[in-house]
Design an enzyme around this catalytic site. Structure first.
Site, mmCIF file in Angstrom:
data_model
loop_
_atom_site.group_PDB
_atom_site.id
_atom_site.type_symbol
_atom_site.label_atom_id
_atom_site.label_comp_id
_atom_site.label_asym_id
_atom_site.label_seq_id
_atom_site.Cartn_x
_atom_site.Cartn_y
_atom_site.Cartn_z
ATOM 1 N N TRP A 145 -22.848 2.252 -17.729
ATOM 2 C CA TRP A 145 -22.297 1.827 -16.435
ATOM 3 C C TRP A 145 -21.083 0.922 -16.628
ATOM 4 C CZ3 TRP A 145 -21.347 -2.567 -13.568
ATOM 5 C CH2 TRP A 145 -21.319 -2.452 -12.183
ATOM 6 N N ASP A 146 -21.174 -0.044 -17.535
ATOM 7 C CA ASP A 146 -20.082 -0.998 -17.770
ATOM 8 C C ASP A 146 -18.796 -0.275 -18.167
ATOM 9 O OD1 ASP A 146 -21.673 -3.958 -18.498
ATOM 10 O OD2 ASP A 146 -22.800 -2.098 -18.565
ATOM 11 N N THR A 147 -18.936 0.634 -19.119
ATOM 12 C CA THR A 147 -17.767 1.361 -19.607
ATOM 13 C C THR A 147 -17.183 2.264 -18.529
ATOM 14 O OG1 THR A 147 -18.556 1.357 -21.901
ATOM 15 C CG2 THR A 147 -16.967 3.067 -21.296
#
Length: 236
Positions: A182-184
């Site tokens: 999700w972060d990437t």
């Protein structure tokens, strides 16, 4: 609307919460008089939910978001955003691996016009303390993200990020990753859309425990290729 919604994703982190909640409240009080602290508790079975409820009873700024079954980091953050009320949405890891002295910088960057602010363990001025194996894996992963997905950032997975509400409202419908990627994904999509993403070096030390498994790392490598296909090759 309140100014800041701070989120701590939690999965069986009862002990870490004993430090994370009071430290968060103290830091947030120094930054703003308008905040809430959301604990995105993701199917824990170690008493984490009960501990947060005890905080809710004595401090209305603390809110428990409980899931009976594990959602995954990405879905838990999506849910937290939907439940949040702040103009700035930030989150950080429950082990406070990133020095909380940087929280004012994180929130301040979004106040100053960044759509996303993110801490970095891999910039030249960053100061980190972690095992050699994890360091190699992290640098290798981020190099792959830059090569395949065209990102200009050093570190995509540091669990220390803040977002403007407008950005998340715009981008979240296109974010598909349910867990660690999700972060990437959200950083890459924001860069491609031309949003201002501000990265800054942090002091970071490896926590006593991590919920990231080898299978998660392998899965994120596969996720890089899936996102590349979606952005560059798929007609969907």
């Amino acid at each position: 609307m309140m100014e800041v919604s701070a989120v701590i994703p939690v999965y069986n982190d009862r002990k870490a919460l004993e430090k994370a909640i009071p430290e968060s409240i103290s830091r947030l009080e120094e930054i703003t008089g308008s905040f809430e602290l959301l604990i995105a508790e993701d199917g824990s079975n170690d008493g984490s939910a009960e501990y947060v409820r005890s905080w809710e009873e004595r401090d209305p700024r603390v809110r428990l978001l409980h899931a009976d079954e594990r959602l995954g980091r990405g879905r838990a953050l999506n849910r937290a955003f939907m439940e949040s009320r702040g103009a700035i949405f930030c989150y950080y890891d429950v082990d406070l691996a990133t020095d909380m002295v940087h929280l004012a910088d994180l929130i301040g960057a979004v106040r100053d016009g960044c759509a996303i602010a993110t801490g970095s363990r891999l910039m030249p001025d960053s100061a980190i303390d972690r095992g050699h194996g994890r360091e190699i894996a992290s640098r290798g992963y981020n190099a792959l993200v830059r090569f395949f997905l065209g990102s200009r950032l050093y570190d995509h997975q540091c669990g220390f990020k803040a977002f403007s509400r407008d950005l998340l409202t715009s981008l979240l419908p296109n974010v598909r990753a349910p867990h660690w990627f999700w972060d990437t994904e959200i950083l890459v999509l924001a860069e491609r859309e031309g949003y201002r993403v501000c990265e800054f070096p942090v002091v970071w030390r490896q926590g006593e425990q991590t919920t990231v498994k080898l299978s998660d790392v392998t899965g994120m490598g596969s996720d890089i290729l899936k996102l590349w296909w979606r952005l560059h090759a798929s007609k969907d």
